[in-house]
Design a protein around this motif. Structure first.
Motif, PDB file in Angstrom:
ATOM      1  N   GLY A   1       0.835  -1.192   0.000  1.00 18.16           N
ATOM      2  CA  GLY A   1       0.000   0.000   0.000  1.00 18.16           C
ATOM      3  C   GLY A   1       0.866   1.236   0.000  1.00 18.16           C
ATOM      4  N   ALA A   2       0.218   2.407   0.034  1.00 16.63           N
ATOM      5  CA  ALA A   2       0.948   3.665   0.043  1.00 16.63           C
ATOM      6  C   ALA A   2       1.827   3.755   1.290  1.00 16.63           C
ATOM      7  CB  ALA A   2      -0.029   4.831   0.003  1.00 16.63           C
ATOM      8  N   ASN A   3       3.103   4.033   1.085  1.00 16.42           N
ATOM      9  CA  ASN A   3       4.067   4.144   2.188  1.00 16.42           C
ATOM     10  C   ASN A   3       4.160   2.881   3.037  1.00 16.42           C
ATOM     11  OD1 ASN A   3       4.776   6.930   1.662  1.00 16.42           O
ATOM     12  ND2 ASN A   3       2.754   7.459   2.467  1.00 16.42           N
ATOM     13  N   TYR A   4       3.827   1.731   2.447  1.00 11.46           N
ATOM     14  CA  TYR A   4       3.912   0.481   3.200  1.00 11.46           C
ATOM     15  C   TYR A   4       4.656  -0.562   2.382  1.00 11.46           C
ATOM     16  CZ  TYR A   4       2.551  -3.578   6.016  1.00 11.46           C
ATOM     17  OH  TYR A   4       2.566  -4.711   6.792  1.00 11.46           O
TER      18      TYR A   4
ATOM     19  N   GLN B   1      10.645   0.306   4.192  1.00  9.90           N
ATOM     20  CA  GLN B   1      11.692   0.307   3.182  1.00  9.90           C
ATOM     21  C   GLN B   1      12.968  -0.217   3.834  1.00  9.90           C
ATOM     22  OE1 GLN B   1      11.505   1.017   0.030  1.00  9.90           O
ATOM     23  NE2 GLN B   1       9.538   2.070  -0.172  1.00  9.90           N
ATOM     24  N   THR B   2      13.569  -1.224   3.229  1.00  8.04           N
ATOM     25  CA  THR B   2      14.710  -1.882   3.853  1.00  8.04           C
ATOM     26  C   THR B   2      15.991  -1.672   3.055  1.00  8.04           C
ATOM     27  OG1 THR B   2      14.179  -3.931   2.693  1.00  8.04           O
ATOM     28  CG2 THR B   2      13.298  -3.666   4.925  1.00  8.04           C
ATOM     29  N   MET B   3      17.089  -1.642   3.768  1.00  3.34           N
ATOM     30  CA  MET B   3      18.407  -1.643   3.125  1.00  3.34           C
ATOM     31  C   MET B   3      19.378  -2.377   4.027  1.00  3.34           C
ATOM     32  SD  MET B   3      19.713   2.308   3.526  1.00  3.34           S
ATOM     33  CE  MET B   3      18.251   2.950   2.738  1.00  3.34           C
ATOM     34  N   GLU B   4      20.434  -2.889   3.416  1.00  3.78           N
ATOM     35  CA  GLU B   4      21.446  -3.644   4.132  1.00  3.78           C
ATOM     36  C   GLU B   4      22.717  -2.798   4.186  1.00  3.78           C
ATOM     37  OE1 GLU B   4      19.943  -5.086   1.163  1.00  3.78           O
ATOM     38  OE2 GLU B   4      18.293  -5.459   2.559  1.00  3.78           O
ATOM     39  N   ILE B   5      23.250  -2.615   5.376  1.00  2.00           N
ATOM     40  CA  ILE B   5      24.396  -1.720   5.545  1.00  2.00           C
ATOM     41  C   ILE B   5      25.236  -2.188   6.727  1.00  2.00           C
ATOM     42  CG2 ILE B   5      22.845  -0.200   6.832  1.00  2.00           C
ATOM     43  CD1 ILE B   5      24.660   2.141   6.159  1.00  2.00           C
TER      44      ILE B   5
ATOM     45  N   LEU C   1       9.681   3.155   8.101  1.00  2.00           N
ATOM     46  CA  LEU C   1       8.260   3.035   7.791  1.00  2.00           C
ATOM     47  C   LEU C   1       7.542   4.326   8.143  1.00  2.00           C
ATOM     48  CD1 LEU C   1       5.903   1.055   6.995  1.00  2.00           C
ATOM     49  CD2 LEU C   1       5.702   0.546   9.434  1.00  2.00           C
ATOM     50  N   GLY C   2       6.597   4.751   7.260  1.00  2.00           N
ATOM     51  CA  GLY C   2       5.719   5.871   7.571  1.00  2.00           C
ATOM     52  C   GLY C   2       6.152   7.189   6.971  1.00  2.00           C
ATOM     53  N   THR C   3       5.170   8.096   6.821  1.00  4.95           N
ATOM     54  CA  THR C   3       5.467   9.435   6.302  1.00  4.95           C
ATOM     55  C   THR C   3       6.283  10.236   7.319  1.00  4.95           C
ATOM     56  OG1 THR C   3       3.287  10.123   7.100  1.00  4.95           O
ATOM     57  CG2 THR C   3       3.461   9.515   4.783  1.00  4.95           C
ATOM     58  N   VAL C   4       6.007  10.027   8.599  1.00  8.57           N
ATOM     59  CA  VAL C   4       6.901  10.521   9.654  1.00  8.57           C
ATOM     60  C   VAL C   4       7.785   9.336  10.016  1.00  8.57           C
ATOM     61  CG1 VAL C   4       7.089  11.472  11.962  1.00  8.57           C
ATOM     62  CG2 VAL C   4       5.167  12.138  10.500  1.00  8.57           C
ATOM     63  N   PRO C   5       9.048   9.337   9.580  1.00 10.00           N
ATOM     64  CA  PRO C   5       9.852   8.113   9.589  1.00 10.00           C
ATOM     65  C   PRO C   5      10.047   7.489  10.962  1.00 10.00           C
ATOM     66  CG  PRO C   5      10.882   9.824   8.254  1.00 10.00           C
ATOM     67  CD  PRO C   5       9.770  10.470   9.005  1.00 10.00           C
ATOM     68  N   GLU C   6       9.744   6.178  11.026  1.00  7.45           N
ATOM     69  CA  GLU C   6      10.072   5.351  12.180  1.00  7.45           C
ATOM     70  C   GLU C   6      11.073   4.300  11.697  1.00  7.45           C
ATOM     71  OE1 GLU C   6       6.596   3.728  13.972  1.00  7.45           O
ATOM     72  OE2 GLU C   6       5.552   5.655  14.057  1.00  7.45           O
ATOM     73  N   THR C   7      12.183   4.203  12.365  1.00  9.12           N
ATOM     74  CA  THR C   7      13.285   3.373  11.870  1.00  9.12           C
ATOM     75  C   THR C   7      13.678   2.310  12.886  1.00  9.12           C
ATOM     76  OG1 THR C   7      14.140   5.125  10.434  1.00  9.12           O
ATOM     77  CG2 THR C   7      15.693   3.425  11.109  1.00  9.12           C
ATOM     78  N   ARG C   8      13.964   1.123  12.358  1.00 10.92           N
ATOM     79  CA  ARG C   8      14.451   0.016  13.181  1.00 10.92           C
ATOM     80  C   ARG C   8      15.781  -0.482  12.636  1.00 10.92           C
ATOM     81  NH1 ARG C   8       9.315  -4.026  14.607  1.00 10.92           N
ATOM     82  NH2 ARG C   8       8.167  -2.539  15.932  1.00 10.92           N
ATOM     83  N   ILE C   9      16.598  -0.996  13.543  1.00  5.15           N
ATOM     84  CA  ILE C   9      17.856  -1.648  13.192  1.00  5.15           C
ATOM     85  C   ILE C   9      17.749  -3.118  13.577  1.00  5.15           C
ATOM     86  CG2 ILE C   9      20.312  -1.825  13.735  1.00  5.15           C
ATOM     87  CD1 ILE C   9      20.364   1.150  14.225  1.00  5.15           C
TER      88      ILE C   9
ATOM     89  N   VAL D   1      13.101   9.438  12.827  1.00  5.98           N
ATOM     90  CA  VAL D   1      14.446   8.897  12.624  1.00  5.98           C
ATOM     91  C   VAL D   1      14.524   8.301  11.221  1.00  5.98           C
ATOM     92  CG1 VAL D   1      16.207   7.263  13.396  1.00  5.98           C
ATOM     93  CG2 VAL D   1      14.666   8.302  15.076  1.00  5.98           C
ATOM     94  N   SER D   2      15.564   8.645  10.474  1.00  5.15           N
ATOM     95  CA  SER D   2      15.753   8.063   9.144  1.00  5.15           C
ATOM     96  C   SER D   2      17.244   8.000   8.828  1.00  5.15           C
ATOM     97  CB  SER D   2      15.029   8.874   8.067  1.00  5.15           C
ATOM     98  OG  SER D   2      15.496  10.216   8.045  1.00  5.15           O
ATOM     99  N   LEU D   3      17.607   7.055   7.959  1.00  7.84           N
ATOM    100  CA  LEU D   3      18.999   6.929   7.525  1.00  7.84           C
ATOM    101  C   LEU D   3      19.247   7.966   6.434  1.00  7.84           C
ATOM    102  CD1 LEU D   3      21.677   5.391   7.739  1.00  7.84           C
ATOM    103  CD2 LEU D   3      20.817   3.812   6.007  1.00  7.84           C
ATOM    104  N   LYS D   4      20.029   8.967   6.753  1.00  3.35           N
ATOM    105  CA  LYS D   4      20.252  10.099   5.842  1.00  3.35           C
ATOM    106  C   LYS D   4      21.340   9.814   4.822  1.00  3.35           C
ATOM    107  CE  LYS D   4      21.624  14.992   5.888  1.00  3.35           C
ATOM    108  NZ  LYS D   4      22.048  16.114   6.771  1.00  3.35           N
ATOM    109  N   ASP D   5      22.435   9.197   5.264  1.00  2.19           N
ATOM    110  CA  ASP D   5      23.595   8.980   4.400  1.00  2.19           C
ATOM    111  C   ASP D   5      24.092   7.555   4.612  1.00  2.19           C
ATOM    112  OD1 ASP D   5      26.190   8.899   3.227  1.00  2.19           O
ATOM    113  OD2 ASP D   5      26.357  11.073   3.394  1.00  2.19           O
ATOM    114  N   LYS D   6      23.851   6.673   3.631  1.00  2.00           N
ATOM    115  CA  LYS D   6      24.241   5.269   3.757  1.00  2.00           C
ATOM    116  C   LYS D   6      25.754   5.113   3.788  1.00  2.00           C
ATOM    117  CE  LYS D   6      23.516   0.721   1.665  1.00  2.00           C
ATOM    118  NZ  LYS D   6      22.830  -0.046   0.589  1.00  2.00           N
TER     119      LYS D   6
END
Length: 224
Positions: A119-122, A144-148, A162-170, A192-197
């Protein structure tokens, strides 16, 4: 006089402690163990159309398919001749760049990533650790996932937002299992969001219009 002096010393000590706390921008993250996806048997006559397939070897493969009930895209894996259903992966008519199957390495382990949008933003992804036992082989990650490689140990972790207001998990590997931390809740941040990978840099908002930069290190978030 001596009592007054002791009172002044105590007051100064408290003020210094307060200043140190104000200047301490290191937050310990809370972690919880990640549940594994339960694998259900998949009857091949329920498959209407195979959309994409990734063969790992003669005995292992992952695939995306549509069933006979609706137009959504589902995920499946085949282990030693048996097929299993892992869950809904994406909506119908998802653009190719937002859905797929990739062979990757995560936590120093060989894995297959199966991802899409519901769905939208999901967005979401399934990670299948092909060398693990079937009941311990798949996790599902929202966002949205990435490996780093966050801690420079040559082993990649997972970051999801996840979300328009970012919620981030590690997501990290420790004690022979996978653990995750909801950073927003752990540090009481609004966003919280990953700004620079490349620089492993996170952007954090504790209040509007005041971004701060943090990095992950040894289960903690540290201000740059």
């Amino acid at each position: 006089m001596r009592l007054k002096l002791l009172a002044v010393i105590m007051l100064l000590t408290l003020l210094l402690i307060g200043c140190n706390k104000a200047e301490d921008h290191t937050y310990s993250l809370d972690f919880f163990e990640v549940s594994k996806v339960k694998l259900d048997n998949l009857q091949l006559d329920n498959i209407n159309k195979i959309i994409e397939e990734k063969r790992i070897d003669n005995e292992l493969k992952a695939f995306l398919f549509k069933d006979n009930e609706n137009g959504q895209v589902n995920g499946g894996v085949s282990l030693n001749g048996k097929s299993f259903y892992i869950g809904k992966v994406s909506v119908e008519n998802t653009p190719e760049d937002l859905m797929g199957i990739e062979e990757i390495e995560i936590f120093g382990k060989k894995a297959v990533k199966i991802y899409g949008v519901l769905g939208a933003n999901y967005a979401q992804a399934f990670y299948w650790f092909v060398e693990e036992k079937p009941q311990d082989s798949i996790i599902q990650v929202d966002g949205q996932t990435m490996e780093i490689d966050l801690d420079d140990d040559d082993k990649k972790e997972i970051v999801s937002t996840l979300g328009t207001v970012p919620e981030t998990r590690i997501y990290v590997w420790k004690e022979d299992s996978i653990y995750a931390s909801d950073i927003n809740k752990s540090i009481e941040a609004k966003s919280v969001s990953l700004k620079d990978k490349e620089k492993q840099l996170f952007e954090v908002y504790f209040e509007p219009n005041k971004p701060e930069e943090y990095v992950y290190f040894k289960d903690s978030f540290i201000k740059r």
